[in-house]
Motif scaffolding. Structure first.
Motif, PDB file in Angstrom:
ATOM      1  N   LEU A  80      -0.358  13.211   9.585  1.00  0.00           N
ATOM      2  CA  LEU A  80      -0.658  13.605   8.206  1.00  0.00           C
ATOM      3  C   LEU A  80       0.264  12.951   7.184  1.00  0.00           C
ATOM      4  CD1 LEU A  80      -1.311  17.340   9.013  1.00  0.00           C
ATOM      5  CD2 LEU A  80      -3.025  15.635   8.334  1.00  0.00           C
ATOM      6  N   THR A  81       1.280  12.269   7.660  1.00  0.00           N
ATOM      7  CA  THR A  81       2.224  11.593   6.774  1.00  0.00           C
ATOM      8  C   THR A  81       1.686  10.214   6.428  1.00  0.00           C
ATOM      9  OG1 THR A  81       4.051  12.811   7.784  1.00  0.00           O
ATOM     10  CG2 THR A  81       4.606  10.770   6.612  1.00  0.00           C
ATOM     11  N   ASP A  82       1.540   9.973   5.127  1.00  0.00           N
ATOM     12  CA  ASP A  82       1.021   8.675   4.695  1.00  0.00           C
ATOM     13  C   ASP A  82       1.897   7.550   5.222  1.00  0.00           C
ATOM     14  OD1 ASP A  82      -1.243   9.446   3.341  1.00  0.00           O
ATOM     15  OD2 ASP A  82      -0.390   9.204   1.336  1.00  0.00           O
ATOM     16  N   GLU A  83       1.237   6.483   5.612  1.00  0.00           N
ATOM     17  CA  GLU A  83       1.928   5.263   6.023  1.00  0.00           C
ATOM     18  C   GLU A  83       2.481   4.576   4.773  1.00  0.00           C
ATOM     19  OE1 GLU A  83       2.389   4.120   9.244  1.00  0.00           O
ATOM     20  OE2 GLU A  83       1.673   6.149   9.664  1.00  0.00           O
ATOM     21  N   PRO A  84       3.537   3.784   4.927  1.00  0.00           N
ATOM     22  CA  PRO A  84       4.085   3.071   3.771  1.00  0.00           C
ATOM     23  C   PRO A  84       3.092   2.031   3.240  1.00  0.00           C
ATOM     24  CG  PRO A  84       5.480   2.783   5.734  1.00  0.00           C
ATOM     25  CD  PRO A  84       4.278   3.554   6.151  1.00  0.00           C
ATOM     26  N   GLY A  85       3.192   1.789   1.949  1.00  0.00           N
ATOM     27  CA  GLY A  85       2.347   0.780   1.323  1.00  0.00           C
ATOM     28  C   GLY A  85       2.754   0.565  -0.113  1.00  0.00           C
ATOM     29  N   ALA A  86       2.290  -0.535  -0.683  1.00  0.00           N
ATOM     30  CA  ALA A  86       2.676  -0.905  -2.040  1.00  0.00           C
ATOM     31  C   ALA A  86       2.062   0.000  -3.098  1.00  0.00           C
ATOM     32  CB  ALA A  86       2.281  -2.358  -2.310  1.00  0.00           C
ATOM     33  N   ASN A  87       0.920   0.632  -2.769  1.00  0.00           N
ATOM     34  CA  ASN A  87       0.231   1.487  -3.728  1.00  0.00           C
ATOM     35  C   ASN A  87      -0.615   2.507  -2.964  1.00  0.00           C
ATOM     36  OD1 ASN A  87      -2.257   0.146  -2.965  1.00  0.00           O
ATOM     37  ND2 ASN A  87      -1.643  -1.516  -4.329  1.00  0.00           N
ATOM     38  N   ARG A  88      -1.250   3.408  -3.687  1.00  0.00           N
ATOM     39  CA  ARG A  88      -2.049   4.458  -3.052  1.00  0.00           C
ATOM     40  C   ARG A  88      -3.143   3.865  -2.174  1.00  0.00           C
ATOM     41  NH1 ARG A  88      -3.515   9.993  -3.615  1.00  0.00           N
ATOM     42  NH2 ARG A  88      -5.643  10.308  -2.869  1.00  0.00           N
ATOM     43  N   LYS A  89      -3.837   2.855  -2.659  1.00  0.00           N
ATOM     44  CA  LYS A  89      -4.939   2.272  -1.897  1.00  0.00           C
ATOM     45  C   LYS A  89      -4.451   1.745  -0.544  1.00  0.00           C
ATOM     46  CE  LYS A  89      -8.701  -1.046  -2.219  1.00  0.00           C
ATOM     47  NZ  LYS A  89      -9.405  -2.002  -3.056  1.00  0.00           N
ATOM     48  N   LYS A  92      -3.277   4.764   1.735  1.00  0.00           N
ATOM     49  CA  LYS A  92      -4.415   5.535   2.254  1.00  0.00           C
ATOM     50  C   LYS A  92      -5.200   4.723   3.281  1.00  0.00           C
ATOM     51  CE  LYS A  92      -3.559   9.241  -0.029  1.00  0.00           C
ATOM     52  NZ  LYS A  92      -3.003  10.399   0.680  1.00  0.00           N
ATOM     53  N   ALA A  93      -5.372   3.444   3.065  1.00  0.00           N
ATOM     54  CA  ALA A  93      -6.091   2.613   4.042  1.00  0.00           C
ATOM     55  C   ALA A  93      -5.390   2.658   5.398  1.00  0.00           C
ATOM     56  CB  ALA A  93      -6.213   1.180   3.535  1.00  0.00           C
ATOM     57  N   LYS A  94      -4.073   2.533   5.390  1.00  0.00           N
ATOM     58  CA  LYS A  94      -3.314   2.580   6.645  1.00  0.00           C
ATOM     59  C   LYS A  94      -3.384   3.971   7.277  1.00  0.00           C
ATOM     60  CE  LYS A  94       0.124  -0.938   5.423  1.00  0.00           C
ATOM     61  NZ  LYS A  94       1.560  -1.143   5.141  1.00  0.00           N
TER      62      LYS A  94
END
Length: 168
Positions: A80-89, A92-94
């Motif tokens: 349930l923990t969001d993966e790291p990324g440059a932005n929300r998109k 969320k994709a990861k």
């Protein structure tokens, strides 16, 4: 020592989130809403609901969650923990790609994820937050493709689909 009651999970999460806010409410308001939606799916769902944002949004670690609540709950919190990324998109994709692979006992995380999204959408509707609703509407097909499993928590998806389609 593993603890796993909803009361203990709520106390841990409330302390971890500290002064964080969910809109105009203390963050525990959101956690209570997710836990209430998850309650029909059992105590482990409620415990996971309270903990679902702790690793993502607080200094709490997966090691702490494992030590206090056990490896099964910790595995769900990790999902349930969001993966790291440059932005929300990108985040969320990861994250959705990770959720798409979930099977077996860890499907508990998918129930909590649906409960979390439903709580967020209900709050957005109640607050007339069209901007946030538009984000959820835009993500919904990809989110649903990743997190929906037939028969797992269909009533949550029925309401979520209706709210996001504008039919509610």
């Amino acid at each position: 020592m593993t603890i796993s009651t909803p009361h203990q999970a709520r106390a841990f999460a409330a302390a971890a989130h500290g002064e964080q806010m969910y809109g105009v409410h203390p963050y525990v308001h959101h956690l209570d809403a997710v836990a209430a939606i998850a309650a029909p799916f059992g105590e482990a769902a409620v415990v996971t609901a309270y903990l679902h944002d702790t690793v993502e949004d607080t200094p709490a670690t997966l090691a702490e969650i494992t030590d206090l609540f056990g490896p099964e709950i910790a595995a769900c919190v990790a999902l349930l923990t969001d993966e790291p990324g440059a932005n929300r998109k990108e985040r969320k994709a990861k994250t959705y790609a990770k959720l798409a692979l979930v099977t077996g006992p860890q499907e508990l995380a998918l129930i909590v994820k649906a409960a979390d999204r439903l709580a967020n959408v209900r709050a957005s509707v109640a607050d007339h937050n069209g901007r946030t609703l538009d984000v959820y509407r835009g993500e919904h097909p990809t989110f649903r493709a990743a997190a929906y499993r037939p028969g797992l928590c269909d009533p949550l998806w029925v309401e979520l689909d209706a709210l996001l389609s504008g039919d509610a």
